[in-house]
Design a protein around this motif. Structure first.
Motif, PDB file in Angstrom:
ATOM      1  N   LEU A   1      34.218   9.501 -45.222  1.00  0.00           N
ATOM      2  CA  LEU A   1      34.550   9.785 -43.825  1.00  0.00           C
ATOM      3  C   LEU A   1      34.238  11.246 -43.497  1.00  0.00           C
ATOM      4  CD1 LEU A   1      35.561   8.234 -41.341  1.00  0.00           C
ATOM      5  CD2 LEU A   1      37.852   9.039 -41.870  1.00  0.00           C
ATOM      6  N   ARG A   2      35.035  12.173 -43.987  1.00  0.00           N
ATOM      7  CA  ARG A   2      34.752  13.612 -43.901  1.00  0.00           C
ATOM      8  C   ARG A   2      35.421  14.233 -45.124  1.00  0.00           C
ATOM      9  NH1 ARG A   2      36.950  12.071 -39.215  1.00  0.00           N
ATOM     10  NH2 ARG A   2      38.975  12.831 -39.891  1.00  0.00           N
TER      11      ARG A   2
ATOM     12  N   PRO B   1      23.700  19.783 -38.132  1.00  0.00           N
ATOM     13  CA  PRO B   1      22.550  20.081 -38.997  1.00  0.00           C
ATOM     14  C   PRO B   1      21.826  18.826 -39.473  1.00  0.00           C
ATOM     15  CG  PRO B   1      24.505  21.312 -39.687  1.00  0.00           C
ATOM     16  CD  PRO B   1      24.957  20.296 -38.692  1.00  0.00           C
TER      17      PRO B   1
ATOM     18  N   LYS C   1      46.106  19.496 -41.019  1.00  0.00           N
ATOM     19  CA  LYS C   1      46.657  20.394 -39.994  1.00  0.00           C
ATOM     20  C   LYS C   1      47.622  21.442 -40.541  1.00  0.00           C
ATOM     21  CE  LYS C   1      45.863  17.413 -36.036  1.00  0.00           C
ATOM     22  NZ  LYS C   1      45.315  16.207 -36.661  1.00  0.00           N
TER      23      LYS C   1
ATOM     24  N   THR D   1      33.022  21.867 -41.737  1.00  0.00           N
ATOM     25  CA  THR D   1      32.082  20.765 -41.613  1.00  0.00           C
ATOM     26  C   THR D   1      30.712  21.172 -42.176  1.00  0.00           C
ATOM     27  OG1 THR D   1      31.208  19.130 -40.052  1.00  0.00           O
ATOM     28  CG2 THR D   1      31.490  21.370 -39.220  1.00  0.00           C
ATOM     29  N   THR D   2      29.747  20.270 -42.020  1.00  0.00           N
ATOM     30  CA  THR D   2      28.424  20.418 -42.659  1.00  0.00           C
ATOM     31  C   THR D   2      27.820  21.815 -42.502  1.00  0.00           C
ATOM     32  OG1 THR D   2      28.122  18.126 -42.014  1.00  0.00           O
ATOM     33  CG2 THR D   2      26.186  19.266 -42.868  1.00  0.00           C
ATOM     34  N   ASN D   3      27.370  22.386 -43.617  1.00  0.00           N
ATOM     35  CA  ASN D   3      26.703  23.692 -43.586  1.00  0.00           C
ATOM     36  C   ASN D   3      25.544  23.671 -42.596  1.00  0.00           C
ATOM     37  OD1 ASN D   3      28.384  24.427 -45.675  1.00  0.00           O
ATOM     38  ND2 ASN D   3      26.803  24.339 -47.267  1.00  0.00           N
ATOM     39  N   ALA D   4      25.315  24.802 -41.948  1.00  0.00           N
ATOM     40  CA  ALA D   4      24.203  24.889 -40.991  1.00  0.00           C
ATOM     41  C   ALA D   4      22.876  24.542 -41.661  1.00  0.00           C
ATOM     42  CB  ALA D   4      24.149  26.284 -40.375  1.00  0.00           C
TER      43      ALA D   4
ATOM     44  N   THR E   1      39.165  18.383 -33.608  1.00  0.00           N
ATOM     45  CA  THR E   1      38.634  19.750 -33.537  1.00  0.00           C
ATOM     46  C   THR E   1      37.133  19.743 -33.239  1.00  0.00           C
ATOM     47  OG1 THR E   1      40.286  20.517 -35.112  1.00  0.00           O
ATOM     48  CG2 THR E   1      38.367  21.932 -34.818  1.00  0.00           C
TER      49      THR E   1
ATOM     50  N   GLU F   1      34.562  25.577 -38.129  1.00  0.00           N
ATOM     51  CA  GLU F   1      34.426  25.313 -36.699  1.00  0.00           C
ATOM     52  C   GLU F   1      35.809  25.278 -36.071  1.00  0.00           C
ATOM     53  OE1 GLU F   1      32.232  25.012 -34.384  1.00  0.00           O
ATOM     54  OE2 GLU F   1      30.338  24.896 -35.486  1.00  0.00           O
TER      55      GLU F   1
ATOM     56  N   LEU G   1      27.164  22.316 -33.600  1.00  0.00           N
ATOM     57  CA  LEU G   1      25.927  22.179 -34.361  1.00  0.00           C
ATOM     58  C   LEU G   1      25.951  20.922 -35.237  1.00  0.00           C
ATOM     59  CD1 LEU G   1      23.279  23.735 -35.218  1.00  0.00           C
ATOM     60  CD2 LEU G   1      24.630  24.667 -37.093  1.00  0.00           C
TER      61      LEU G   1
ATOM     62  N   ARG H   1      31.216  25.002 -43.206  1.00  0.00           N
ATOM     63  CA  ARG H   1      31.034  25.719 -41.929  1.00  0.00           C
ATOM     64  C   ARG H   1      32.313  25.616 -41.117  1.00  0.00           C
ATOM     65  NH1 ARG H   1      28.758  23.551 -36.962  1.00  0.00           N
ATOM     66  NH2 ARG H   1      28.208  21.736 -38.189  1.00  0.00           N
TER      67      ARG H   1
ATOM     68  N   GLU I   1      42.217  19.278 -42.498  1.00  0.00           N
ATOM     69  CA  GLU I   1      42.341  17.876 -42.089  1.00  0.00           C
ATOM     70  C   GLU I   1      43.806  17.471 -41.947  1.00  0.00           C
ATOM     71  OE1 GLU I   1      40.472  15.262 -41.233  1.00  0.00           O
ATOM     72  OE2 GLU I   1      38.498  16.197 -41.325  1.00  0.00           O
TER      73      GLU I   1
ATOM     74  N   GLY J   1      41.479  24.420 -37.212  1.00  0.00           N
ATOM     75  CA  GLY J   1      40.029  24.353 -37.333  1.00  0.00           C
ATOM     76  C   GLY J   1      39.581  23.244 -38.264  1.00  0.00           C
ATOM     77  N   ALA J   2      38.297  23.281 -38.604  1.00  0.00           N
ATOM     78  CA  ALA J   2      37.707  22.259 -39.476  1.00  0.00           C
ATOM     79  C   ALA J   2      36.572  22.889 -40.267  1.00  0.00           C
ATOM     80  CB  ALA J   2      37.169  21.102 -38.629  1.00  0.00           C
TER      81      ALA J   2
ATOM     82  N   ALA K   1      22.453  22.287 -43.790  1.00  0.00           N
ATOM     83  CA  ALA K   1      22.514  20.873 -44.176  1.00  0.00           C
ATOM     84  C   ALA K   1      22.352  20.688 -45.679  1.00  0.00           C
ATOM     85  CB  ALA K   1      21.480  20.033 -43.409  1.00  0.00           C
TER      86      ALA K   1
ATOM     87  N   HIS L   1      45.719  12.412 -45.966  1.00  0.00           N
ATOM     88  CA  HIS L   1      46.697  11.378 -45.626  1.00  0.00           C
ATOM     89  C   HIS L   1      47.360  10.777 -46.856  1.00  0.00           C
ATOM     90  CE1 HIS L   1      45.779  11.615 -41.391  1.00  0.00           C
ATOM     91  NE2 HIS L   1      44.518  11.727 -41.742  1.00  0.00           N
TER      92      HIS L   1
ATOM     93  N   MET M   1      40.516  11.856 -46.386  1.00  0.00           N
ATOM     94  CA  MET M   1      41.345  10.845 -47.057  1.00  0.00           C
ATOM     95  C   MET M   1      42.534  11.499 -47.757  1.00  0.00           C
ATOM     96  SD  MET M   1      40.060   7.970 -46.440  1.00  0.00           S
ATOM     97  CE  MET M   1      38.569   7.431 -45.638  1.00  0.00           C
TER      98      MET M   1
END
Lengths: 225, 83
Positions: A56-57, B19, A95, A102-105, B72, A147, B17, A145, A93, A99-100, A107, A64, A61
């Motif tokens: 998922l991200r 990527p 909280k 996520t995928t590196n710029a 977010t 965000e 973004l 990254r 995730e 923030g979060a 990729a 939770h 998982m």
């Protein structure tokens, strides 16, 4: 005192964390997430790895897993909680922190040594440093990254909750020194209280002198002493 | 009770973004395609029994809010149809 290093299925930096903590004089042991958090812990580390295969991200998982309710309660009681790498993703995730990650710029998965500038030395995690210090700690992540919405980012900065930013060897916060495209080069932040922190770089991988590398990460772990 | 399929589509908020989408776009261009932009999204199809389509949508909405999306960085929408 004992720090619980929470092992989820797919955690792989839990043993490293225990060894590094022991090296700085902190009694630490691994706790399997299904066993819940012992009631008498003096600290919690959410270690790096790939909990639940990053399904998922990254961190979604594990965030939770029932043990996170215990971790949240402990955090509210003032028990220090540190999330590193996958542990940082779990922290956001769940909280515990805003923030979060996520995928590196790029990729791509990035595994390298980076420089961090200490932005706020007035926290348990950074008390070993001076504000403006440049430390060297490795990263190893594909989703690092940082965000966060613009307003919440401004609040985070205004509340002095940014612990570390990616910088060059001289401490300049520049795009070229940003390994993953994080907003504001942010590498580590505080939760609602200063005893809760998450960071993508691995202090436990920069703590043992035997590795022949930087031991700059010891300062972060010594928050548990 | 009626069986519904709730389709939850989760996508990055505009301006965040992506990527992987950028990389996919470049790969399509290498194949000779012309395109202006490419966005990716995750789609989940959830079969569930509920009293009404509205109740099914509410439940799927909560699933998105609590797990399937990360508010977010994501927006999401829910569509419900009888299975």
């Amino acid at each position: 005192m004992t720090v619980a290093v929470v092992t989820f299925g797919g955690s792989n930096c839990d043993r490293d964390a225990v060894r590094a903590l022991s090296h700085v004089g902190v009694d630490a042991e691994r706790v399997w997430h299904e066993d819940g958090l012992p009631s008498d812990v003096d600290g919690v580390v959410l270690p790096g790895g790939f909990s639940y295969g990053d399904y998922l991200r990254a961190g979604a998982m594990a965030a939770h897993s029932p043990i996170m309710n215990d971790v949240r309660d402990a955090a509210e009681d003032g028990v220090p909680v540190l999330g590193v790498c996958n542990g940082a993703q779990i922290g956001c995730e769940s909280k515990l922190t805003p923030g979060a990650f996520t995928t590196n710029a790029s990729a791509r998965f990035q595994c390298e040594s980076v420089h961090l500038r200490v932005e706020n030395a007035d926290t348990p995690w950074t008390a070993a440093y001076q504000e403006g210090d440049v430390i060297e700690i490795p990263i190893a992540h594909g989703e690092g990254r940082f965000e966060i919405g613009e307003e919440r980012y401004d609040d985070l900065v205004a509340e002095d909750r940014v612990l570390f930013r990616y910088c060059d060897a001289d401490g300049n916060i520049i795009e070229k020194a940003n390994p993953n495209g994080s907003r504001g080069n942010v590498a580590g932040i505080l939760g609602d209280r200063e005893t809760v922190a998450v960071m993508m770089p691995h202090p436990e991988r920069a703590s043992l002198p035997d590795l022949g590398r930087s031991v700059d990460g010891q300062g972060v772990l010594s928050a548990f002493v | 009770m009626t069986t519904y399929t709730a389709t939850v589509t989760v996508r990055l908020k505009r301006g965040v973004l992506d990527p992987e989408a950028e990389t996919t776009k470049r790969a399509l261009e290498r194949l000779g395609f012309e395109l202006d932009a490419l966005r990716s999204a995750d789609q989940f199809e959830v079969d569930l029994d509920a009293e009404s389509a509205e109740a099914a949508a509410d439940r799927a909405d909560e699933m998105a809010e609590r797990l399937l999306a990360n508010p977010t960085i994501h927006d999401y929408d829910v569509e419900v149809a009888e299975a």
